[in-house]
Design a protein around this motif. Structure first.
Motif, PDB file in Angstrom:
ATOM      1  N   ALA A  94      12.877  21.158  -3.753  1.00  0.00           N
ATOM      2  CA  ALA A  94      11.616  20.847  -2.880  1.00  0.00           C
ATOM      3  C   ALA A  94      10.874  19.710  -3.067  1.00  0.00           C
ATOM      4  O   ALA A  94      10.693  18.815  -2.089  1.00  0.00           O
ATOM      5  CB  ALA A  94      11.030  22.238  -2.399  1.00  0.00           C
ATOM      6  N   CYS A  95      10.601  19.529  -4.072  1.00  0.00           N
ATOM      7  CA  CYS A  95       9.575  18.034  -4.403  1.00  0.00           C
ATOM      8  C   CYS A  95      10.469  16.818  -4.422  1.00  0.00           C
ATOM      9  O   CYS A  95       9.999  15.859  -4.042  1.00  0.00           O
ATOM     10  CB  CYS A  95       9.295  18.293  -6.111  1.00  0.00           C
ATOM     11  SG  CYS A  95       8.173  19.578  -6.253  1.00  0.00           S
TER      12      CYS A  95
ATOM     13  N   LEU B 108       2.700  19.960   3.597  1.00  0.00           N
ATOM     14  CA  LEU B 108       3.374  20.231   4.598  1.00  0.00           C
ATOM     15  C   LEU B 108       3.007  19.942   6.010  1.00  0.00           C
ATOM     16  O   LEU B 108       3.764  19.878   6.886  1.00  0.00           O
ATOM     17  CB  LEU B 108       4.151  21.573   4.299  1.00  0.00           C
ATOM     18  CG  LEU B 108       4.946  21.842   3.090  1.00  0.00           C
ATOM     19  CD1 LEU B 108       5.633  23.399   3.046  1.00  0.00           C
ATOM     20  CD2 LEU B 108       6.191  20.989   3.134  1.00  0.00           C
ATOM     21  N   GLN B 109       1.696  19.915   6.230  1.00  0.00           N
ATOM     22  CA  GLN B 109       0.952  19.988   7.367  1.00  0.00           C
ATOM     23  C   GLN B 109       0.823  18.419   7.541  1.00  0.00           C
ATOM     24  O   GLN B 109       0.432  18.111   8.588  1.00  0.00           O
ATOM     25  CB  GLN B 109      -0.366  20.761   7.547  1.00  0.00           C
ATOM     26  CG  GLN B 109       0.060  22.042   7.378  1.00  0.00           C
ATOM     27  CD  GLN B 109      -1.384  22.938   7.307  1.00  0.00           C
ATOM     28  OE1 GLN B 109      -2.419  22.424   6.946  1.00  0.00           O
ATOM     29  NE2 GLN B 109      -1.402  24.358   7.397  1.00  0.00           N
ATOM     30  N   THR B 110       1.192  17.578   6.789  1.00  0.00           N
ATOM     31  CA  THR B 110       0.978  16.136   6.873  1.00  0.00           C
ATOM     32  C   THR B 110       2.293  15.412   7.206  1.00  0.00           C
ATOM     33  O   THR B 110       2.233  14.384   8.013  1.00  0.00           O
ATOM     34  CB  THR B 110       0.201  15.530   5.522  1.00  0.00           C
ATOM     35  OG1 THR B 110      -0.900  16.219   5.454  1.00  0.00           O
ATOM     36  CG2 THR B 110      -0.154  14.099   5.760  1.00  0.00           C
ATOM     37  N   VAL B 111       3.254  15.857   6.318  1.00  0.00           N
ATOM     38  CA  VAL B 111       4.538  14.824   6.565  1.00  0.00           C
ATOM     39  C   VAL B 111       5.072  15.170   7.926  1.00  0.00           C
ATOM     40  O   VAL B 111       4.646  16.047   8.807  1.00  0.00           O
ATOM     41  CB  VAL B 111       5.549  15.432   5.510  1.00  0.00           C
ATOM     42  CG1 VAL B 111       4.978  15.133   4.169  1.00  0.00           C
ATOM     43  CG2 VAL B 111       5.867  16.776   5.679  1.00  0.00           C
ATOM     44  N   SER B 112       5.954  14.234   8.348  1.00  0.00           N
ATOM     45  CA  SER B 112       6.476  14.209   9.630  1.00  0.00           C
ATOM     46  C   SER B 112       7.481  15.114   9.688  1.00  0.00           C
ATOM     47  O   SER B 112       8.087  15.545   9.008  1.00  0.00           O
ATOM     48  CB  SER B 112       7.317  12.636  10.094  1.00  0.00           C
ATOM     49  OG  SER B 112       8.345  12.513   8.984  1.00  0.00           O
ATOM     50  N   PRO B 113       7.598  15.908  10.974  1.00  0.00           N
ATOM     51  CA  PRO B 113       8.572  16.972  10.973  1.00  0.00           C
ATOM     52  C   PRO B 113      10.005  16.461  11.205  1.00  0.00           C
ATOM     53  O   PRO B 113      10.352  15.241  11.483  1.00  0.00           O
ATOM     54  CB  PRO B 113       8.091  17.841  12.501  1.00  0.00           C
ATOM     55  CG  PRO B 113       7.719  16.251  13.369  1.00  0.00           C
ATOM     56  CD  PRO B 113       6.876  15.751  12.313  1.00  0.00           C
TER      57      PRO B 113
ATOM     58  N   PRO C 101      14.388  17.588   9.611  1.00  0.00           N
ATOM     59  CA  PRO C 101      15.189  18.607   8.842  1.00  0.00           C
ATOM     60  C   PRO C 101      14.777  18.516   7.260  1.00  0.00           C
ATOM     61  O   PRO C 101      14.786  19.682   6.789  1.00  0.00           O
ATOM     62  CB  PRO C 101      16.652  17.695   8.771  1.00  0.00           C
ATOM     63  CG  PRO C 101      16.651  16.924  10.098  1.00  0.00           C
ATOM     64  CD  PRO C 101      15.105  16.356  10.417  1.00  0.00           C
ATOM     65  N   MET C 102      14.189  17.517   6.945  1.00  0.00           N
ATOM     66  CA  MET C 102      13.724  17.261   5.214  1.00  0.00           C
ATOM     67  C   MET C 102      12.598  18.550   5.407  1.00  0.00           C
ATOM     68  O   MET C 102      12.543  19.299   4.400  1.00  0.00           O
ATOM     69  CB  MET C 102      13.349  15.940   5.046  1.00  0.00           C
ATOM     70  CG  MET C 102      14.451  15.147   4.525  1.00  0.00           C
ATOM     71  SD  MET C 102      14.156  13.740   3.634  1.00  0.00           S
ATOM     72  CE  MET C 102      13.239  12.605   5.090  1.00  0.00           C
ATOM     73  N   LEU C 103      11.689  18.445   6.292  1.00  0.00           N
ATOM     74  CA  LEU C 103      10.279  19.248   6.122  1.00  0.00           C
ATOM     75  C   LEU C 103      10.830  20.690   6.328  1.00  0.00           C
ATOM     76  O   LEU C 103      10.446  21.728   5.699  1.00  0.00           O
ATOM     77  CB  LEU C 103       9.540  19.010   7.187  1.00  0.00           C
ATOM     78  CG  LEU C 103       8.347  19.979   7.528  1.00  0.00           C
ATOM     79  CD1 LEU C 103       7.230  19.732   6.227  1.00  0.00           C
ATOM     80  CD2 LEU C 103       7.391  19.689   8.813  1.00  0.00           C
ATOM     81  N   VAL C 104      11.891  21.069   7.231  1.00  0.00           N
ATOM     82  CA  VAL C 104      12.436  22.399   7.470  1.00  0.00           C
ATOM     83  C   VAL C 104      13.092  22.917   6.065  1.00  0.00           C
ATOM     84  O   VAL C 104      12.962  24.091   5.599  1.00  0.00           O
ATOM     85  CB  VAL C 104      13.580  22.451   8.543  1.00  0.00           C
ATOM     86  CG1 VAL C 104      14.220  23.948   8.504  1.00  0.00           C
ATOM     87  CG2 VAL C 104      12.834  22.035   9.990  1.00  0.00           C
ATOM     88  N   THR C 105      13.771  21.822   5.369  1.00  0.00           N
ATOM     89  CA  THR C 105      14.498  22.185   4.153  1.00  0.00           C
ATOM     90  C   THR C 105      13.396  22.378   3.089  1.00  0.00           C
ATOM     91  O   THR C 105      13.441  23.565   2.278  1.00  0.00           O
ATOM     92  CB  THR C 105      15.321  20.992   3.691  1.00  0.00           C
ATOM     93  OG1 THR C 105      16.195  20.886   4.931  1.00  0.00           O
ATOM     94  CG2 THR C 105      16.111  21.615   2.369  1.00  0.00           C
ATOM     95  N   VAL C 106      12.414  21.805   3.051  1.00  0.00           N
ATOM     96  CA  VAL C 106      11.313  22.015   1.966  1.00  0.00           C
ATOM     97  C   VAL C 106      10.629  23.341   2.212  1.00  0.00           C
ATOM     98  O   VAL C 106      10.581  23.996   1.353  1.00  0.00           O
ATOM     99  CB  VAL C 106      10.381  21.036   2.028  1.00  0.00           C
ATOM    100  CG1 VAL C 106       9.228  21.181   1.077  1.00  0.00           C
ATOM    101  CG2 VAL C 106      11.049  19.583   1.692  1.00  0.00           C
TER     102      VAL C 106
END
Length: 379
Positions: free
Chosen positions: A127-128, A220-225, A227-232
């Protein structure tokens, strides 16, 4: 001493002895597997708050990450040494001990499965990596980064959050007890914290330099939405499923001891542990202020258990007299340990105050979801 011992010793299988020769025959954790357990127990949701913590403290927050890591490594090693001393002095503590950390405290001042640990560690590590990649990609879409000047409250709130991210000492003696060679625990602690630091630094630095003052308490509320965010999010959830078992088990066992609940599987144990999880869920929904809660726990509980107690335990054991070899603590080591205690005390009080100030500030609380549900059903 027998009364104290009876509270912490596990019931051993019939015919199993607790002497050194028998203990050597029992398979245990290696340095690497013990390190994996430590990483799985430490590295988790705390990493999501580190970018915001570094922003709150300024660039010095990156230095604080290194300092907290190395101090936690040192106090973890000191705690392991204290446990080895107790096992050498008291034969009854050489077997499987149910509550090692409380046992250390009571002696000095008076009154798991491998797939789970590996899954927790791998989930957080992956995840990191993905989260850092996501933030680096976001950099091209952030035209200008602005940083707020750190203040007293933001600085010590950041300290509490960083302490929380490196906490885990109460479980260390349990992992040490399960090792083949207890005296190698310091190596496991060092390896574990280096792995954790390797996870934390990229996420913290990337968040600080990419988003600046726009960094939310939960990154997680800052990064752009995408596939990577969903995976994290999936990986962090996986870690929570795995790591929660490791973290909640010692507390659950302590509560079971208070209520005299049998150690074997049964309806009483299931009911109690279900109630504990329900209380955790209720607390999370009642106070959803992610950053302030981490800072409060880190500044109060973690600073005490990680920075203050281990040095005091070790120094107290060194002073105790009995039928054992006297421990001579060099002056420079005593000074270093007392300095750690002082820093932990002052910074812990300041960060606890800052966390309370943040929680009590206007707009700090949001209406819990169950209140909205009640209002909706009433209307």
């Amino acid at each position: 001493m027998k009364d104290i011992t009876s509270r912490y010793l596990l019931s051993l299988p019939e015919g199993m002895d607790t002497d050194d020769e028998k203990a050597k025959e029992v398979k245990g954790l290696t340095v690497v597997t013990a390190a994996v357990f430590i990483v799985g127990e430490i590295a988790g949701s705390g990493v999501l708050a580190l970018p915001s913590a570094v922003e709150g403290a300024g660039w010095i927050g990156i230095v604080m990450l290194f300092l907290c890591c190395f101090i936690s490594t040192y106090t973890g090693d000191v705690l392991g040494t204290a446990w080895c001393i107790i096992q050498e002095r008291y034969e009854q503590y050489r077997g499987h001990i149910r509550y090692p950390y409380p046992a250390i405290g009571e002696i000095t001042y008076g009154k798991p499965g491998r797939p789970i640990a590996v899954g927790a560690a791998l989930a957080t590590g992956t995840a990191c990596i993905i989260l850092t990649t996501n933030m680096v990609v976001d950099k091209k879409n952030v035209p200008e980064v602005v940083h707020d000047a750190p203040g007293f409250v933001s600085f010590f709130t950041a300290f509490g959050t960083i302490c929380f991210a490196f906490g885990g000492h109460p479980a260390f003696p349990t992992f040490q007890t399960d090792m083949k060679d207890h005296k190698q625990f310091g190596k496991a602690v060092f390896l574990a914290y280096m792995i954790v630091l390797a996870m934390y630094i990229p996420v913290s630095v990337a968040g600080y330099y990419v988003y600046g003052r726009d960094t939310q308490a939960n990154i997680l509320q800052t990064v752009s939405p995408g596939p990577m965010l969903v995976t994290v999010q999936i990986l962090v959830t996986l870690h929570l499923f795995c790591g929660f078992i490791i973290i909640i088990n010692p507390f659950s066992q302590e509560v079971e001891e208070i209520f005299k609940i049998p150690h074997h599987f049964g309806w009483k144990r299931c009911l109690l542990r279900t109630a504990i999880v329900a209380l955790v869920l209720f607390g999370a929904e009642t106070v959803p202020k992610f950053g302030a809660i981490l800072a409060l726990v880190g500044g109060s509980t973690i600073s005490i258990l990680a920075f203050i107690c281990p040095p005091l335990f070790y120094l107290k054991l060194a002073k105790m007299e009995g039928d054992w070899e006297k421990i001579d603590v060099p002056l420079h080591k005593r000074v270093a340990l007392y300095e750690i205690v002082l820093v932990g005390l002052v910074a812990g009080v300041a960060s606890t105050y800052s966390a309370f100030a943040g929680l009590l500030s206007p707009g700090a609380f949001t209406v819990p979801c169950y209140v909205n549900l009640t209002a909706a059903s009433g209307s």
